[in-house]
Design a protein around this motif. Structure first.
Motif, PDB file in Angstrom:
ATOM      1  N   VAL A 277     -30.225 -11.795  21.360  1.00 27.39           N
ATOM      2  CA  VAL A 277     -31.316 -10.841  21.518  1.00 27.39           C
ATOM      3  C   VAL A 277     -32.341 -11.135  20.420  1.00 27.39           C
ATOM      4  CG1 VAL A 277     -32.005  -8.410  21.579  1.00 27.39           C
ATOM      5  CG2 VAL A 277     -29.741  -9.103  22.436  1.00 27.39           C
ATOM      6  N   ILE A 278     -33.579 -11.389  20.809  1.00 30.05           N
ATOM      7  CA  ILE A 278     -34.611 -11.820  19.859  1.00 30.05           C
ATOM      8  C   ILE A 278     -35.770 -10.829  19.813  1.00 30.05           C
ATOM      9  CG2 ILE A 278     -36.264 -13.647  19.258  1.00 30.05           C
ATOM     10  CD1 ILE A 278     -34.492 -15.563  20.939  1.00 30.05           C
ATOM     11  N   TYR A 279     -36.162 -10.452  18.588  1.00 26.29           N
ATOM     12  CA  TYR A 279     -37.433  -9.752  18.416  1.00 26.29           C
ATOM     13  C   TYR A 279     -38.200 -10.468  17.308  1.00 26.29           C
ATOM     14  CZ  TYR A 279     -41.235  -6.600  17.851  1.00 26.29           C
ATOM     15  OH  TYR A 279     -42.517  -6.100  17.813  1.00 26.29           O
ATOM     16  N   ALA A 280     -39.256 -11.156  17.676  1.00 31.73           N
ATOM     17  CA  ALA A 280     -40.099 -11.875  16.722  1.00 31.73           C
ATOM     18  C   ALA A 280     -41.427 -12.177  17.393  1.00 31.73           C
ATOM     19  CB  ALA A 280     -39.426 -13.165  16.267  1.00 31.73           C
TER      20      ALA A 280
ATOM     21  N   GLY B 118     -34.220 -11.842  14.328  1.00 31.89           N
ATOM     22  CA  GLY B 118     -35.661 -11.647  14.324  1.00 31.89           C
ATOM     23  C   GLY B 118     -36.157 -11.019  13.042  1.00 31.89           C
ATOM     24  N   SER B 119     -37.234 -10.263  13.142  1.00 29.95           N
ATOM     25  CA  SER B 119     -37.910  -9.717  11.976  1.00 29.95           C
ATOM     26  C   SER B 119     -37.353  -8.350  11.580  1.00 29.95           C
ATOM     27  CB  SER B 119     -39.419  -9.660  12.243  1.00 29.95           C
ATOM     28  OG  SER B 119     -39.697  -8.879  13.385  1.00 29.95           O
ATOM     29  N   SER B 120     -38.160  -7.564  10.859  1.00 30.67           N
ATOM     30  CA  SER B 120     -37.657  -6.318  10.283  1.00 30.67           C
ATOM     31  C   SER B 120     -37.208  -5.296  11.322  1.00 30.67           C
ATOM     32  CB  SER B 120     -38.721  -5.690   9.381  1.00 30.67           C
ATOM     33  OG  SER B 120     -39.917  -5.450  10.091  1.00 30.67           O
ATOM     34  N   SER B 121     -37.737  -5.359  12.530  1.00 23.86           N
ATOM     35  CA  SER B 121     -37.282  -4.431  13.572  1.00 23.86           C
ATOM     36  C   SER B 121     -35.808  -4.663  13.893  1.00 23.86           C
ATOM     37  CB  SER B 121     -38.133  -4.591  14.840  1.00 23.86           C
ATOM     38  OG  SER B 121     -39.454  -4.156  14.614  1.00 23.86           O
ATOM     39  N   ILE B 122     -35.338  -5.868  13.665  1.00 20.90           N
ATOM     40  CA  ILE B 122     -33.904  -6.167  13.804  1.00 20.90           C
ATOM     41  C   ILE B 122     -33.184  -5.878  12.492  1.00 20.90           C
ATOM     42  CG2 ILE B 122     -32.197  -7.965  14.264  1.00 20.90           C
ATOM     43  CD1 ILE B 122     -33.782  -7.121  16.728  1.00 20.90           C
TER      44      ILE B 122
ATOM     45  N   VAL C 236     -30.240 -15.308  27.000  1.00 18.43           N
ATOM     46  CA  VAL C 236     -31.201 -14.928  25.963  1.00 18.43           C
ATOM     47  C   VAL C 236     -32.011 -13.724  26.435  1.00 18.43           C
ATOM     48  CG1 VAL C 236     -33.265 -15.626  24.673  1.00 18.43           C
ATOM     49  CG2 VAL C 236     -31.395 -17.269  25.036  1.00 18.43           C
ATOM     50  N   ILE C 237     -32.089 -12.718  25.588  1.00 22.78           N
ATOM     51  CA  ILE C 237     -32.957 -11.566  25.828  1.00 22.78           C
ATOM     52  C   ILE C 237     -34.090 -11.631  24.814  1.00 22.78           C
ATOM     53  CG2 ILE C 237     -33.199  -9.062  25.670  1.00 22.78           C
ATOM     54  CD1 ILE C 237     -30.325  -8.779  26.597  1.00 22.78           C
ATOM     55  N   TYR C 238     -35.312 -11.632  25.313  1.00 23.34           N
ATOM     56  CA  TYR C 238     -36.466 -11.598  24.416  1.00 23.34           C
ATOM     57  C   TYR C 238     -37.149 -10.257  24.572  1.00 23.34           C
ATOM     58  CZ  TYR C 238     -40.418 -13.130  21.652  1.00 23.34           C
ATOM     59  OH  TYR C 238     -41.358 -13.242  20.656  1.00 23.34           O
ATOM     60  N   LEU C 239     -37.256  -9.515  23.475  1.00 20.82           N
ATOM     61  CA  LEU C 239     -37.903  -8.214  23.494  1.00 20.82           C
ATOM     62  C   LEU C 239     -39.399  -8.383  23.278  1.00 20.82           C
ATOM     63  CD1 LEU C 239     -35.371  -6.255  21.243  1.00 20.82           C
ATOM     64  CD2 LEU C 239     -35.414  -6.394  23.744  1.00 20.82           C
TER      65      LEU C 239
ATOM     66  N   ASN D 231     -25.851  -8.887  13.354  1.00 20.21           N
ATOM     67  CA  ASN D 231     -27.270  -8.670  13.061  1.00 20.21           C
ATOM     68  C   ASN D 231     -27.737  -9.706  12.041  1.00 20.21           C
ATOM     69  OD1 ASN D 231     -29.784  -7.769  11.918  1.00 20.21           O
ATOM     70  ND2 ASN D 231     -29.349  -5.721  12.666  1.00 20.21           N
ATOM     71  N   ARG D 232     -28.707 -10.511  12.430  1.00 18.80           N
ATOM     72  CA  ARG D 232     -29.261 -11.514  11.526  1.00 18.80           C
ATOM     73  C   ARG D 232     -30.792 -11.415  11.494  1.00 18.80           C
ATOM     74  NH1 ARG D 232     -25.342 -11.033   9.545  1.00 18.80           N
ATOM     75  NH2 ARG D 232     -23.661 -12.509   9.050  1.00 18.80           N
ATOM     76  N   GLY D 233     -31.262 -10.196  11.328  1.00 23.13           N
ATOM     77  CA  GLY D 233     -32.692  -9.993  11.163  1.00 23.13           C
ATOM     78  C   GLY D 233     -33.071 -10.144   9.696  1.00 23.13           C
ATOM     79  N   PHE D 234     -34.234 -10.703   9.432  1.00 19.12           N
ATOM     80  CA  PHE D 234     -34.717 -10.778   8.049  1.00 19.12           C
ATOM     81  C   PHE D 234     -36.185 -10.366   8.026  1.00 19.12           C
ATOM     82  CE2 PHE D 234     -34.581 -14.822  10.117  1.00 19.12           C
ATOM     83  CZ  PHE D 234     -35.609 -15.629   9.643  1.00 19.12           C
ATOM     84  N   GLY D 235     -36.442  -9.287   7.276  1.00 25.91           N
ATOM     85  CA  GLY D 235     -37.720  -8.608   7.315  1.00 25.91           C
ATOM     86  C   GLY D 235     -38.906  -9.447   6.886  1.00 25.91           C
ATOM     87  N   GLY D 236     -39.997  -9.300   7.622  1.00 29.27           N
ATOM     88  CA  GLY D 236     -41.214 -10.018   7.318  1.00 29.27           C
ATOM     89  C   GLY D 236     -41.312 -11.380   7.962  1.00 29.27           C
ATOM     90  N   SER D 237     -40.280 -11.778   8.659  1.00 25.60           N
ATOM     91  CA  SER D 237     -40.240 -13.128   9.225  1.00 25.60           C
ATOM     92  C   SER D 237     -41.122 -13.261  10.457  1.00 25.60           C
ATOM     93  CB  SER D 237     -38.807 -13.514   9.585  1.00 25.60           C
ATOM     94  OG  SER D 237     -38.261 -12.629  10.542  1.00 25.60           O
ATOM     95  N   GLU D 238     -41.579 -14.473  10.665  1.00 26.94           N
ATOM     96  CA  GLU D 238     -42.330 -14.842  11.856  1.00 26.94           C
ATOM     97  C   GLU D 238     -41.459 -15.730  12.732  1.00 26.94           C
ATOM     98  OE1 GLU D 238     -46.413 -16.211  11.042  1.00 26.94           O
ATOM     99  OE2 GLU D 238     -46.012 -15.762   8.937  1.00 26.94           O
TER     100      GLU D 238
END
Length: 226
Positions: A103-106, A54-58, A142-145, A75-82
């Motif tokens: 686990v997804i945060y976006a 997901g985004s920067s929170s990840i 799948v967990i969606y936050l 961990n495969r988060g990349f900041g600023g992503s939508e």
């Protein structure tokens, strides 16, 4: 000397053009994804791990492994992503790992970056991403936050709540999918974001914020077999 000077001038004149061409050739976050690939090539990622994406929170949860010591984390988060970016790179940073759980945060940035993006837009993007995952991995959990109530984005809170409700209702109808509500756990008794969970920018979380997430996620996270 004149030739050298002219060459330098020409280089400076055409450099913006080359930079523009490079930007046109590569979509947003291309370099981030390439870095992930290089890391994977140098060090083979663990098999059957839990993937956080997901985004920067990840991305900024760099010590996420220490929060869940009984699970192997990638961990495969990349900041600023939508969500659109996670969709674009799903075949690069989700599918290849064959994770045991995702686990997804976006979605928060989607609302923040465009006034024309609505809760319905976010839902449709979540559905697209979910379908991509399901087409490759029909039964992976799948967990969606939920979107979090960042103080710096409090004007978006009504739209965030709407998006969260829509995403929750969608995932309730899907197997092996869980919607976890971090939103309300990050509000005080007056329904305001708790400042102490965030860094000084009132957007990204500090250790207390991540500790809050850990308590919510841990009961649903698949642990490694002993």
């Amino acid at each position: 000397m004149k030739k050298i000077l002219m060459t330098a001038i020409v280089f400076l004149l055409v450099l913006p053009t080359f930079q523009g061409l490079y930007a046109q050739q590569h979509p947003p976050f291309y370099d981030d994804i390439e870095r992930f690939k290089k890391e994977d090539s140098a060090n083979t990622p663990p098999a059957n791990a839990v993937l956080f994406v997901g985004s920067s929170s990840i991305r900024k949860w760099s010590d996420v492994q220490s929060y869940f010591p009984r699970a192997t984390i990638i961990n495969r988060g990349f900041g600023g992503s939508e969500l659109t970016d996670v969709i674009r790179y799903a075949k690069d940073i989700i599918i290849p790992y064959h994770p045991r759980q995702i686990v997804i945060y976006a979605g928060e940035n989607d609302l923040a970056y465009s006034d024309t993006t609505t809760a319905v837009t976010v839902l449709l993007r979540v559905i697209t991403l979910f379908d991509i995952i399901r087409s490759a991995m029909p039964s992976v959990p799948v967990i969606y936050l939920s979107l979090k109530p960042s103080p710096s984005r409090k004007r978006l809170m009504p739209e965030m709540e709407d998006a969260n409700k829509r995403i929750r209702n969608f995932l309730l109808s899907r197997k092996n999918a869980v919607f976890l509500d971090v939103y309300h756990k990050m509000l005080n008794a007056n329904g305001k974001p708790i400042p102490g969970l965030y860094e000084s920018d009132s957007l990204h979380m500090n250790a207390s914020g991540y500790a809050t997430w850990q308590k919510i996620i841990d009961p649903y996270l698949l642990k490694d077999k002993k």
